[in-house]
Design a protein around this motif. Structure first.
Motif, mmCIF file in Angstrom:
data_model
loop_
_atom_site.group_PDB
_atom_site.id
_atom_site.type_symbol
_atom_site.label_atom_id
_atom_site.label_comp_id
_atom_site.label_asym_id
_atom_site.label_seq_id
_atom_site.Cartn_x
_atom_site.Cartn_y
_atom_site.Cartn_z
ATOM 1 N N ALA A 34 0.804 -1.220 0.000
ATOM 2 C CA ALA A 34 0.000 0.000 0.000
ATOM 3 C C ALA A 34 0.840 1.275 0.000
ATOM 4 O O ALA A 34 0.508 2.243 -0.679
ATOM 5 N N LYS A 35 1.928 1.298 0.729
ATOM 6 C CA LYS A 35 2.720 2.522 0.861
ATOM 7 C C LYS A 35 3.558 2.816 -0.387
ATOM 8 O O LYS A 35 3.507 3.917 -0.930
ATOM 9 N N ASP A 36 4.341 1.853 -0.833
ATOM 10 C CA ASP A 36 5.295 2.083 -1.918
ATOM 11 C C ASP A 36 4.839 1.564 -3.276
ATOM 12 O O ASP A 36 5.529 1.758 -4.273
ATOM 13 N N GLY A 37 3.726 0.854 -3.313
ATOM 14 C CA GLY A 37 3.258 0.282 -4.578
ATOM 15 C C GLY A 37 3.821 -1.096 -4.854
ATOM 16 O O GLY A 37 3.514 -1.713 -5.847
ATOM 17 N N PHE A 38 4.666 -1.584 -3.966
ATOM 18 C CA PHE A 38 5.218 -2.924 -4.089
ATOM 19 C C PHE A 38 5.589 -3.427 -2.703
ATOM 20 O O PHE A 38 5.677 -2.669 -1.740
ATOM 21 N N CYS A 39 5.788 -4.734 -2.610
ATOM 22 C CA CYS A 39 6.181 -5.384 -1.364
ATOM 23 C C CYS A 39 7.567 -5.974 -1.556
ATOM 24 O O CYS A 39 7.839 -6.591 -2.579
ATOM 25 N N TRP A 40 8.443 -5.777 -0.584
ATOM 26 C CA TRP A 40 9.806 -6.304 -0.703
ATOM 27 C C TRP A 40 10.081 -7.429 0.284
ATOM 28 O O TRP A 40 11.197 -7.934 0.359
ATOM 29 N N ALA A 41 9.072 -7.866 1.035
ATOM 30 C CA ALA A 41 9.263 -8.912 2.048
ATOM 31 C C ALA A 41 9.714 -10.228 1.408
ATOM 32 O O ALA A 41 9.296 -10.583 0.310
ATOM 33 N N GLN A 42 10.555 -10.937 2.140
ATOM 34 C CA GLN A 42 11.089 -12.218 1.671
ATOM 35 C C GLN A 42 10.215 -13.374 2.161
ATOM 36 O O GLN A 42 9.394 -13.217 3.072
ATOM 37 N N ASN A 43 10.408 -14.532 1.571
ATOM 38 C CA ASN A 43 9.617 -15.712 1.930
ATOM 39 C C ASN A 43 9.725 -16.054 3.408
ATOM 40 O O ASN A 43 8.765 -16.505 4.021
ATOM 41 N N ARG A 44 10.884 -15.874 4.010
ATOM 42 C CA ARG A 44 11.083 -16.172 5.431
ATOM 43 C C ARG A 44 10.144 -15.316 6.297
ATOM 44 O O ARG A 44 9.561 -15.795 7.259
ATOM 45 N N PHE A 45 9.989 -14.046 5.946
ATOM 46 C CA PHE A 45 9.087 -13.156 6.677
ATOM 47 C C PHE A 45 7.658 -13.705 6.654
ATOM 48 O O PHE A 45 7.002 -13.827 7.688
ATOM 49 N N PHE A 46 7.184 -14.044 5.442
ATOM 50 C CA PHE A 46 5.822 -14.574 5.315
ATOM 51 C C PHE A 46 5.693 -15.917 6.039
ATOM 52 O O PHE A 46 4.685 -16.176 6.705
ATOM 53 N N ALA A 47 6.696 -16.757 5.911
ATOM 54 C CA ALA A 47 6.670 -18.075 6.560
ATOM 55 C C ALA A 47 6.560 -17.921 8.072
ATOM 56 O O ALA A 47 5.786 -18.636 8.719
ATOM 57 N N ASP A 48 7.313 -16.993 8.657
ATOM 58 C CA ASP A 48 7.230 -16.755 10.097
ATOM 59 C C ASP A 48 5.852 -16.254 10.507
ATOM 60 O O ASP A 48 5.311 -16.670 11.526
ATOM 61 N N LYS A 49 5.287 -15.366 9.716
ATOM 62 C CA LYS A 49 3.950 -14.820 10.023
ATOM 63 C C LYS A 49 2.881 -15.908 9.985
ATOM 64 O O LYS A 49 1.993 -15.947 10.824
ATOM 65 N N PHE A 50 2.951 -16.783 8.979
ATOM 66 C CA PHE A 50 1.931 -17.823 8.803
ATOM 67 C C PHE A 50 2.255 -19.119 9.543
ATOM 68 O O PHE A 50 1.414 -20.009 9.617
ATOM 69 N N GLY A 51 3.474 -19.241 10.047
ATOM 70 C CA GLY A 51 3.859 -20.465 10.743
ATOM 71 C C GLY A 51 4.009 -21.654 9.811
ATOM 72 O O GLY A 51 3.621 -22.773 10.152
ATOM 73 N N VAL A 52 4.548 -21.391 8.626
ATOM 74 C CA VAL A 52 4.756 -22.448 7.629
ATOM 75 C C VAL A 52 6.206 -22.403 7.154
ATOM 76 O O VAL A 52 6.964 -21.511 7.525
ATOM 77 N N GLN A 53 6.575 -23.346 6.318
ATOM 78 C CA GLN A 53 7.914 -23.390 5.748
ATOM 79 C C GLN A 53 8.026 -22.388 4.586
ATOM 80 O O GLN A 53 7.027 -22.137 3.884
ATOM 81 N N PRO A 54 9.215 -21.832 4.350
ATOM 82 C CA PRO A 54 9.387 -20.914 3.217
ATOM 83 C C PRO A 54 9.010 -21.536 1.869
ATOM 84 O O PRO A 54 8.555 -20.831 0.966
ATOM 85 N N GLU A 55 9.158 -22.844 1.750
ATOM 86 C CA GLU A 55 8.784 -23.523 0.499
ATOM 87 C C GLU A 55 7.282 -23.400 0.232
ATOM 88 O O GLU A 55 6.855 -23.321 -0.919
ATOM 89 N N THR A 56 6.490 -23.426 1.297
ATOM 90 C CA THR A 56 5.039 -23.262 1.155
ATOM 91 C C THR A 56 4.734 -21.882 0.594
ATOM 92 O O THR A 56 3.885 -21.724 -0.290
ATOM 93 N N ILE A 57 5.440 -20.879 1.089
ATOM 94 C CA ILE A 57 5.265 -19.511 0.600
ATOM 95 C C ILE A 57 5.717 -19.418 -0.855
ATOM 96 O O ILE A 57 5.052 -18.792 -1.685
#
Length: 143
Positions: A34-57
């Motif tokens: 929303a702020k910059d028009g793009f997201c730069w987060a890495q798979n590890r960030f999403f995996a930690d948030k969702f409690g899954v493996q980075p491969e799932t992301i």
């Protein structure tokens, strides 16, 4: 504390070709974009948030990209910087032959972003063009 939430476009929410993880991930990516028009987060960030493996992301991101809901850009010699753009933040290249946005034929759009709602934008442009043509020339010259 401010409530945070995600918004899912209906076409993403009900796309049966996407896993529930991919649908939720799209909402998080859109929120972070929303702020910059793009997201730069890495798979590890999403995996930690969702409690899954980075491969799932990774699988979810691949399915979102394959479906045309996101676009990935990489920077750096080793492509260590990734930007994720959601369909809402795509730049739509219009055909150069388009002169009148009110014509029924709107030229060609990239196949992956045809589903972006340009009809509403074009309706607004058409409405303004019709208004402007009907507006008395005398009053226009005063602007």
């Amino acid at each position: 504390m401010q409530d945070k939430y995600i918004i899912l476009p209906e076409q993403v929410c009900f796309d049966r070709n996407l896993s529930p993880m991919a649908r939720l991930l799209y909402g998080v990516i859109a929120s972070l974009s929303a702020k910059d028009g793009f997201c730069w987060a890495q798979n590890r960030f999403f995996a930690d948030k969702f409690g899954v493996q980075p491969e799932t992301i990774s699988r979810a991101i691949n399915s979102l990209e394959s479906a045309g809901y996101i676009r990935l850009e990489f920077e750096g010699s080793g492509k260590e910087i990734r930007r994720i753009y959601t369909l809402d933040n795509f730049v739509i290249p219009l055909d150069e032959k388009i002169n009148n946005p009110c014509e029924k034929s709107q030229g060609t759009l990239d196949e992956k972003v045809k589903h972006i709602n340009t009809r509403d934008i074009n309706k607004d442009i058409c409405a303004f063009a019709q208004f402007w043509e009907a507006y008395p020339i005398v009053l226009r010259s005063r602007l």
